[in-house]
Design a protein around this motif. Structure first.
Motif, PDB file in Angstrom:
ATOM      1  N   ASP A  93       0.826  -1.205   0.000  1.00  0.00           N
ATOM      2  CA  ASP A  93       0.000   0.000   0.000  1.00  0.00           C
ATOM      3  C   ASP A  93       0.859   1.254   0.000  1.00  0.00           C
ATOM      4  N   VAL A  94       1.931   1.229   0.777  1.00  0.00           N
ATOM      5  CA  VAL A  94       2.841   2.379   0.781  1.00  0.00           C
ATOM      6  C   VAL A  94       3.457   2.538  -0.601  1.00  0.00           C
ATOM      7  N   LEU A  95       3.870   1.435  -1.191  1.00  0.00           N
ATOM      8  CA  LEU A  95       4.505   1.479  -2.509  1.00  0.00           C
ATOM      9  C   LEU A  95       3.565   2.022  -3.574  1.00  0.00           C
ATOM     10  N   SER A  96       2.313   1.607  -3.541  1.00  0.00           N
ATOM     11  CA  SER A  96       1.378   1.988  -4.613  1.00  0.00           C
ATOM     12  C   SER A  96       0.631   3.286  -4.332  1.00  0.00           C
ATOM     13  N   GLY A  97       0.525   3.703  -3.079  1.00  0.00           N
ATOM     14  CA  GLY A  97      -0.346   4.826  -2.782  1.00  0.00           C
ATOM     15  C   GLY A  97       0.200   5.961  -1.961  1.00  0.00           C
ATOM     16  N   GLN A  98       1.479   5.902  -1.544  1.00  0.00           N
ATOM     17  CA  GLN A  98       1.962   6.946  -0.640  1.00  0.00           C
ATOM     18  C   GLN A  98       3.217   7.677  -1.110  1.00  0.00           C
ATOM     19  N   LEU A  99       3.752   7.354  -2.253  1.00  0.00           N
ATOM     20  CA  LEU A  99       5.054   7.898  -2.646  1.00  0.00           C
ATOM     21  C   LEU A  99       4.967   9.113  -3.563  1.00  0.00           C
ATOM     22  N   GLY A 100       3.764   9.598  -3.825  1.00  0.00           N
ATOM     23  CA  GLY A 100       3.589  10.631  -4.838  1.00  0.00           C
ATOM     24  C   GLY A 100       4.256  11.954  -4.543  1.00  0.00           C
ATOM     25  N   THR A 101       4.497  12.285  -3.264  1.00  0.00           N
ATOM     26  CA  THR A 101       5.096  13.584  -2.950  1.00  0.00           C
ATOM     27  C   THR A 101       6.603  13.504  -2.758  1.00  0.00           C
ATOM     28  N   LEU A 102       7.203  12.332  -2.945  1.00  0.00           N
ATOM     29  CA  LEU A 102       8.657  12.218  -2.868  1.00  0.00           C
ATOM     30  C   LEU A 102       9.290  12.809  -4.127  1.00  0.00           C
ATOM     31  N   GLY A 103      10.476  13.371  -3.958  1.00  0.00           N
ATOM     32  CA  GLY A 103      11.170  13.927  -5.112  1.00  0.00           C
ATOM     33  C   GLY A 103      12.567  14.366  -4.747  1.00  0.00           C
ATOM     34  N   ALA A 104      13.233  14.983  -5.686  1.00  0.00           N
ATOM     35  CA  ALA A 104      14.617  15.411  -5.478  1.00  0.00           C
ATOM     36  C   ALA A 104      14.738  16.413  -4.340  1.00  0.00           C
ATOM     37  N   GLY A 105      13.662  17.157  -4.066  1.00  0.00           N
ATOM     38  CA  GLY A 105      13.698  18.142  -2.999  1.00  0.00           C
ATOM     39  C   GLY A 105      13.363  17.592  -1.625  1.00  0.00           C
ATOM     40  N   THR A 106      13.007  16.318  -1.532  1.00  0.00           N
ATOM     41  CA  THR A 106      12.662  15.729  -0.238  1.00  0.00           C
ATOM     42  C   THR A 106      13.924  15.526   0.576  1.00  0.00           C
ATOM     43  N   ARG A 107      13.909  16.003   1.825  1.00  0.00           N
ATOM     44  CA  ARG A 107      15.082  15.920   2.686  1.00  0.00           C
ATOM     45  C   ARG A 107      14.928  14.898   3.806  1.00  0.00           C
ATOM     46  N   LEU A 108      13.698  14.581   4.192  1.00  0.00           N
ATOM     47  CA  LEU A 108      13.476  13.600   5.250  1.00  0.00           C
ATOM     48  C   LEU A 108      12.266  12.746   4.909  1.00  0.00           C
ATOM     49  N   VAL A 109      12.417  11.434   5.076  1.00  0.00           N
ATOM     50  CA  VAL A 109      11.319  10.483   4.944  1.00  0.00           C
ATOM     51  C   VAL A 109      11.318   9.631   6.207  1.00  0.00           C
ATOM     52  N   THR A 110      10.137   9.466   6.819  1.00  0.00           N
ATOM     53  CA  THR A 110      10.019   8.550   7.952  1.00  0.00           C
ATOM     54  C   THR A 110       8.928   7.538   7.651  1.00  0.00           C
ATOM     55  N   LEU A 111       9.046   6.351   8.264  1.00  0.00           N
ATOM     56  CA  LEU A 111       7.988   5.363   8.085  1.00  0.00           C
ATOM     57  C   LEU A 111       8.087   4.252   9.120  1.00  0.00           C
ATOM     58  N   THR A 112       6.936   3.693   9.427  1.00  0.00           N
ATOM     59  CA  THR A 112       6.813   2.408  10.093  1.00  0.00           C
ATOM     60  C   THR A 112       5.967   1.544   9.172  1.00  0.00           C
ATOM     61  N   VAL A 113       6.446   0.366   8.882  1.00  0.00           N
ATOM     62  CA  VAL A 113       5.659  -0.553   8.053  1.00  0.00           C
ATOM     63  C   VAL A 113       6.215  -1.957   8.228  1.00  0.00           C
ATOM     64  N   GLY A 114       5.354  -2.937   8.102  1.00  0.00           N
ATOM     65  CA  GLY A 114       5.761  -4.330   8.226  1.00  0.00           C
ATOM     66  C   GLY A 114       4.875  -5.105   9.171  1.00  0.00           C
ATOM     67  N   GLY A 115       4.282  -4.410  10.137  1.00  0.00           N
ATOM     68  CA  GLY A 115       3.427  -5.096  11.102  1.00  0.00           C
ATOM     69  C   GLY A 115       2.211  -5.730  10.459  1.00  0.00           C
ATOM     70  N   MET A 116       1.565  -5.016   9.553  1.00  0.00           N
ATOM     71  CA  MET A 116       0.386  -5.570   8.892  1.00  0.00           C
ATOM     72  C   MET A 116       0.773  -6.697   7.944  1.00  0.00           C
TER      73      MET A 116
END
Length: 269
Positions: A93-116
């Motif tokens: 779900d993160v791969l298909s639906g949450q990455l749209g605002t990432l780009g060359a100007g992104t300086r920090l990304v945080t996440l928790t995933v794997g439990g589901m």
């Protein structure tokens, strides 16, 4: 009061960015938009399920104004912040639906995933309703799932994050132990089951940490921060079973977000 002030000063920013990302399960890919400086991805632990003060995003993501990404963005005065994390999100779900605002100007990304992906919801339901023997079997099955398939799923996701945000610092946060053993709870799971659940968390966190390191990402271990504040402790930062709000069961409270997750992120970001 501090939580309220932080949420209030961040809410407008969050609401302005949250709608840029399609919610997991909709079948829609996230639209590409102008990249932002800080992007918070992941599942319910990053969305803030259990912390209350849910934002009216028009989805079932249960994004909270008290979640650690909102608190961090507010404390660091992030002018461009995208809050994409969503309840029930798996790596796919993160791969298909949450990455749209990432780009060359992104300086920090945080996440928790794997439990589901590991079957967290099924395990906790089984343990709460099925007794010790079934609980131990469910934990063993979840550990097998982690070993069999989660690593590859994380690799695909982590590679996509790096491809889209090549200059970002990526912080992968882990999960806390759920139970304080020999604690104050007089009813509920036996310590044998509680210990097995904590060991299951250790197994999950260990794999996440290894895969994060392989991609050059930082792993933020929150187990120490939550030590003494698990379910059955004198001052828990996690919800136990809540029949009135079942989806919030086994998730961090507002103090769990602000005193558990946030300081750990501060130390590594």
């Amino acid at each position: 009061m501090r939580h309220t002030r932080t949420a209030a000063c961040s809410a407008a920013l969050v609401l302005a960015t949250a709608c840029l990302v399609a919610a997991p399960g909709t079948g829609q890919a996230a639209p590409r938009t102008a990249p932002v400086g800080y992007v918070a991805l992941g599942d319910s632990y990053s969305a803030g399920l259990g912390a209350g003060d849910y934002l009216p995003t028009g989805t079932n993501c249960k994004r909270s104004g008290r979640a650690y990404p909102v608190l961090w963005a507010s404390a660091h005065k992030m002018a461009a912040f995208a809050f994409a994390a969503c309840n029930h999100a798996r790596t796919s779900d993160v791969l298909s639906g949450q990455l749209g605002t990432l780009g060359a100007g992104t300086r920090l990304v945080t996440l928790t995933v794997g439990g589901m992906d590991a079957g967290f919801g099924v395990v906790m339901t089984t343990c709460a309703l099925g007794g010790t023997s079934r609980c131990l079997s469910a934990v063993a099955a979840a550990r097998a799932t982690v070993d069999r398939s989660l690593g590859d799923s994380l690799d695909r996701l982590y590679s996509a994050i790096r491809d889209r945000a090549p200059g970002a610092r990526v912080v992968v946060l882990g999960y806390p132990h759920l139970y304080h053993l020999r604690g104050a709870c007089e009813v509920g799971l036996q310590d044998t089951a509680r210990a097995a659940l904590n060991e299951g968390v250790d197994h999950l966190d260990a794999l996440i940490a290894r895969r994060a390191a392989a991609h050059g990402f930082a792993f933020a271990d929150v187990r120490g921060a939550f030590a003494g504040h698990e379910i059955c402790s004198a001052a828990p930062w996690l919800h136990s079973v809540d029949v009135l709000a079942p989806t919030e069961s086994y998730h961090p409270t507002a103090p769990g977000q602000s005193l558990g997750y946030l300081p750990v992120l501060d130390r590594v970001s």
